[in-house]
Design a protein around this motif. Structure first.
Motif, PDB file in Angstrom:
ATOM      1  N   ARG A   1       8.785  14.016  30.948  1.00 62.07           N
ATOM      2  CA  ARG A   1       8.917  14.656  29.642  1.00 62.07           C
ATOM      3  C   ARG A   1       7.704  15.521  29.340  1.00 62.07           C
ATOM      4  NH1 ARG A   1       9.934  11.174  24.350  1.00 62.07           N
ATOM      5  NH2 ARG A   1       8.359  12.368  23.293  1.00 62.07           N
ATOM      6  N   LYS A   2       6.521  15.001  29.601  1.00 61.73           N
ATOM      7  CA  LYS A   2       5.306  15.775  29.373  1.00 61.73           C
ATOM      8  C   LYS A   2       5.246  16.979  30.292  1.00 61.73           C
ATOM      9  CE  LYS A   2       2.319  12.184  27.567  1.00 61.73           C
ATOM     10  NZ  LYS A   2       1.087  11.383  27.764  1.00 61.73           N
ATOM     11  N   SER A   3       5.701  16.805  31.533  1.00 60.57           N
ATOM     12  CA  SER A   3       5.706  17.906  32.485  1.00 60.57           C
ATOM     13  C   SER A   3       6.643  19.019  32.046  1.00 60.57           C
ATOM     14  CB  SER A   3       6.118  17.391  33.863  1.00 60.57           C
ATOM     15  OG  SER A   3       6.245  18.444  34.768  1.00 60.57           O
ATOM     16  N   SER A   4       7.821  18.664  31.549  1.00 62.44           N
ATOM     17  CA  SER A   4       8.787  19.679  31.108  1.00 62.44           C
ATOM     18  C   SER A   4       8.329  20.364  29.825  1.00 62.44           C
ATOM     19  CB  SER A   4      10.174  19.076  30.941  1.00 62.44           C
ATOM     20  OG  SER A   4      10.186  18.161  29.876  1.00 62.44           O
ATOM     21  N   GLN A   5       7.611  19.643  28.977  1.00 63.57           N
ATOM     22  CA  GLN A   5       7.105  20.254  27.747  1.00 63.57           C
ATOM     23  C   GLN A   5       6.003  21.268  28.050  1.00 63.57           C
ATOM     24  OE1 GLN A   5       5.923  16.984  25.242  1.00 63.57           O
ATOM     25  NE2 GLN A   5       8.013  16.599  24.536  1.00 63.57           N
ATOM     26  N   LYS A   6       5.181  21.005  29.051  1.00 66.29           N
ATOM     27  CA  LYS A   6       4.125  21.949  29.420  1.00 66.29           C
ATOM     28  C   LYS A   6       4.709  23.236  29.981  1.00 66.29           C
ATOM     29  CE  LYS A   6       0.487  18.645  30.369  1.00 66.29           C
ATOM     30  NZ  LYS A   6      -0.390  18.045  31.397  1.00 66.29           N
ATOM     31  N   LYS A   7       5.822  23.139  30.703  1.00 61.07           N
ATOM     32  CA  LYS A   7       6.448  24.327  31.281  1.00 61.07           C
ATOM     33  C   LYS A   7       7.022  25.222  30.203  1.00 61.07           C
ATOM     34  CE  LYS A   7       7.624  22.144  35.635  1.00 61.07           C
ATOM     35  NZ  LYS A   7       8.693  21.646  36.474  1.00 61.07           N
ATOM     36  N   VAL A   8       7.522  24.626  29.122  1.00 59.71           N
ATOM     37  CA  VAL A   8       8.126  25.398  28.029  1.00 59.71           C
ATOM     38  C   VAL A   8       7.051  26.089  27.214  1.00 59.71           C
ATOM     39  CG1 VAL A   8       9.447  25.228  25.887  1.00 59.71           C
ATOM     40  CG2 VAL A   8      10.155  23.940  27.892  1.00 59.71           C
TER      41      VAL A   8
END
Length: 61
Positions: free
Chosen positions: A53-60
């Protein structure tokens, strides 16, 4: 970019090693799954979910 993907895949697989180990021990060696093993598996999955979840939020962002 491929370095990031490779690092991500390795980290993902490292999280899955204990879960696969518990499942293989149960299926192949007829080991009993203890409460501690279930708790550890559950905590590992939560950690995996949080990191994803944290990884996908950083990409956005």
């Amino acid at each position: 970019m491929s370095n990031i993907v490779q690092t991500f895949c390795r980290a993902f697989l490292v999280y899955l090693v204990p879960i696969v180990t518990v499942a293989a021990a149960y299926l192949l060696l007829n080991e009993k799954i203890t409460t501690a093993a279930l708790l550890g598996t559950f905590l590992t999955l939560i950690g995996l979910f949080i990191s994803e979840r944290k990884s996908s939020q950083k990409k956005v962002a």
